[in-house]
Scaffold this motif. Structure first.
Motif, PDB file in Angstrom:
ATOM      1  N   PRO A   8       0.820  -1.209   0.000  1.00  0.00           N
ATOM      2  CA  PRO A   8       0.000   0.000   0.000  1.00  0.00           C
ATOM      3  C   PRO A   8       0.855   1.260   0.000  1.00  0.00           C
ATOM      4  CG  PRO A   8      -0.753  -1.526   1.684  1.00  0.00           C
ATOM      5  CD  PRO A   8       0.542  -2.060   1.140  1.00  0.00           C
ATOM      6  N   CYS A   9       0.492   2.207  -0.813  1.00  0.00           N
ATOM      7  CA  CYS A   9       1.193   3.482  -0.890  1.00  0.00           C
ATOM      8  C   CYS A   9       0.713   4.358   0.258  1.00  0.00           C
ATOM      9  CB  CYS A   9       0.903   4.136  -2.230  1.00  0.00           C
ATOM     10  SG  CYS A   9       1.660   5.753  -2.386  1.00  0.00           S
ATOM     11  N   LEU A  10       1.642   4.989   0.943  1.00  0.00           N
ATOM     12  CA  LEU A  10       1.262   5.823   2.079  1.00  0.00           C
ATOM     13  C   LEU A  10       1.290   7.314   1.761  1.00  0.00           C
ATOM     14  CD1 LEU A  10       3.105   3.893   4.923  1.00  0.00           C
ATOM     15  CD2 LEU A  10       0.723   3.734   4.245  1.00  0.00           C
ATOM     16  N   SER A  11       1.502   7.665   0.487  1.00  0.00           N
ATOM     17  CA  SER A  11       1.477   9.089   0.133  1.00  0.00           C
ATOM     18  C   SER A  11       0.055   9.609   0.317  1.00  0.00           C
ATOM     19  CB  SER A  11       1.955   9.306  -1.291  1.00  0.00           C
ATOM     20  OG  SER A  11       0.977   8.887  -2.211  1.00  0.00           O
ATOM     21  N   SER A  12      -0.082  10.880   0.602  1.00  0.00           N
ATOM     22  CA  SER A  12      -1.389  11.461   0.913  1.00  0.00           C
ATOM     23  C   SER A  12      -2.467  11.190  -0.134  1.00  0.00           C
ATOM     24  CB  SER A  12      -1.250  12.952   1.162  1.00  0.00           C
ATOM     25  OG  SER A  12      -0.501  13.168   2.337  1.00  0.00           O
ATOM     26  N   PRO A  13      -2.207  11.407  -1.438  1.00  0.00           N
ATOM     27  CA  PRO A  13      -3.278  11.162  -2.414  1.00  0.00           C
ATOM     28  C   PRO A  13      -3.741   9.707  -2.428  1.00  0.00           C
ATOM     29  CG  PRO A  13      -1.509  12.433  -3.397  1.00  0.00           C
ATOM     30  CD  PRO A  13      -1.021  11.960  -2.067  1.00  0.00           C
ATOM     31  N   CYS A  14      -2.810   8.785  -2.337  1.00  0.00           N
ATOM     32  CA  CYS A  14      -3.176   7.359  -2.355  1.00  0.00           C
ATOM     33  C   CYS A  14      -3.949   6.982  -1.104  1.00  0.00           C
ATOM     34  CB  CYS A  14      -1.932   6.481  -2.467  1.00  0.00           C
ATOM     35  SG  CYS A  14      -1.080   6.654  -4.032  1.00  0.00           S
ATOM     36  N   ALA A  15      -3.473   7.440   0.045  1.00  0.00           N
ATOM     37  CA  ALA A  15      -4.139   7.128   1.301  1.00  0.00           C
ATOM     38  C   ALA A  15      -5.545   7.726   1.317  1.00  0.00           C
ATOM     39  CB  ALA A  15      -3.320   7.650   2.480  1.00  0.00           C
ATOM     40  N   ALA A  16      -5.693   8.935   0.796  1.00  0.00           N
ATOM     41  CA  ALA A  16      -7.004   9.584   0.763  1.00  0.00           C
ATOM     42  C   ALA A  16      -7.956   8.814  -0.150  1.00  0.00           C
ATOM     43  CB  ALA A  16      -6.859  11.029   0.293  1.00  0.00           C
ATOM     44  N   THR A  17      -7.458   8.343  -1.287  1.00  0.00           N
ATOM     45  CA  THR A  17      -8.288   7.580  -2.214  1.00  0.00           C
ATOM     46  C   THR A  17      -8.719   6.263  -1.582  1.00  0.00           C
ATOM     47  OG1 THR A  17      -7.179   8.558  -4.108  1.00  0.00           O
ATOM     48  CG2 THR A  17      -8.358   6.506  -4.494  1.00  0.00           C
ATOM     49  N   ARG A  18      -7.794   5.576  -0.923  1.00  0.00           N
ATOM     50  CA  ARG A  18      -8.141   4.309  -0.266  1.00  0.00           C
ATOM     51  C   ARG A  18      -9.153   4.545   0.846  1.00  0.00           C
ATOM     52  NH1 ARG A  18      -2.835   3.441   0.160  1.00  0.00           N
ATOM     53  NH2 ARG A  18      -2.980   3.303   2.413  1.00  0.00           N
ATOM     54  N   ARG A  19      -8.978   5.627   1.586  1.00  0.00           N
ATOM     55  CA  ARG A  19      -9.916   5.954   2.672  1.00  0.00           C
ATOM     56  C   ARG A  19     -11.308   6.224   2.108  1.00  0.00           C
ATOM     57  NH1 ARG A  19     -10.778   7.883   7.736  1.00  0.00           N
ATOM     58  NH2 ARG A  19     -12.081   9.737   7.920  1.00  0.00           N
ATOM     59  N   GLU A  20     -11.353   6.963   1.007  1.00  0.00           N
ATOM     60  CA  GLU A  20     -12.630   7.293   0.381  1.00  0.00           C
ATOM     61  C   GLU A  20     -13.332   6.025  -0.106  1.00  0.00           C
ATOM     62  OE1 GLU A  20     -13.923   9.905  -3.431  1.00  0.00           O
ATOM     63  OE2 GLU A  20     -12.416  10.804  -2.128  1.00  0.00           O
ATOM     64  N   GLU A  21     -12.576   5.127  -0.731  1.00  0.00           N
ATOM     65  CA  GLU A  21     -13.151   3.869  -1.210  1.00  0.00           C
ATOM     66  C   GLU A  21     -13.653   3.021  -0.038  1.00  0.00           C
ATOM     67  OE1 GLU A  21     -13.877   2.769  -4.304  1.00  0.00           O
ATOM     68  OE2 GLU A  21     -13.355   4.828  -4.836  1.00  0.00           O
ATOM     69  N   ALA A  22     -12.873   2.965   1.040  1.00  0.00           N
ATOM     70  CA  ALA A  22     -13.276   2.198   2.216  1.00  0.00           C
ATOM     71  C   ALA A  22     -14.543   2.779   2.828  1.00  0.00           C
ATOM     72  CB  ALA A  22     -12.143   2.178   3.244  1.00  0.00           C
ATOM     73  N   LEU A  23     -14.638   4.100   2.843  1.00  0.00           N
ATOM     74  CA  LEU A  23     -15.822   4.753   3.399  1.00  0.00           C
ATOM     75  C   LEU A  23     -17.060   4.441   2.564  1.00  0.00           C
ATOM     76  CD1 LEU A  23     -16.719   6.603   5.674  1.00  0.00           C
ATOM     77  CD2 LEU A  23     -16.239   8.550   4.189  1.00  0.00           C
TER      78      LEU A  23
END
Length: 42
Positions: A8-23
């Motif tokens: 998993p990429c921990l850069s802000s854009p990637c983390a934000a996208t994963r968070r949005e998908e999880a939500l």
């Protein structure tokens, strides 16, 4: 520089996208749970 798929990429854009998908997935599953509970109540 792109994200590699190996971990998993921990850069802000990637983390934000994963968070949005999880939500989104969480909201969909919550809605389904409410629906199933309603069916069981009948």
């Amino acid at each position: 520089m792109g994200c590699s798929g190996s971990r998993p990429c921990l850069s802000s854009p990637c983390a934000a996208t994963r968070r949005e998908e999880a939500l989104k997935q969480h909201q969909a599953l919550s809605q389904e749970l409410v629906s199933l509970r309603g069916e069981l109540a009948w």
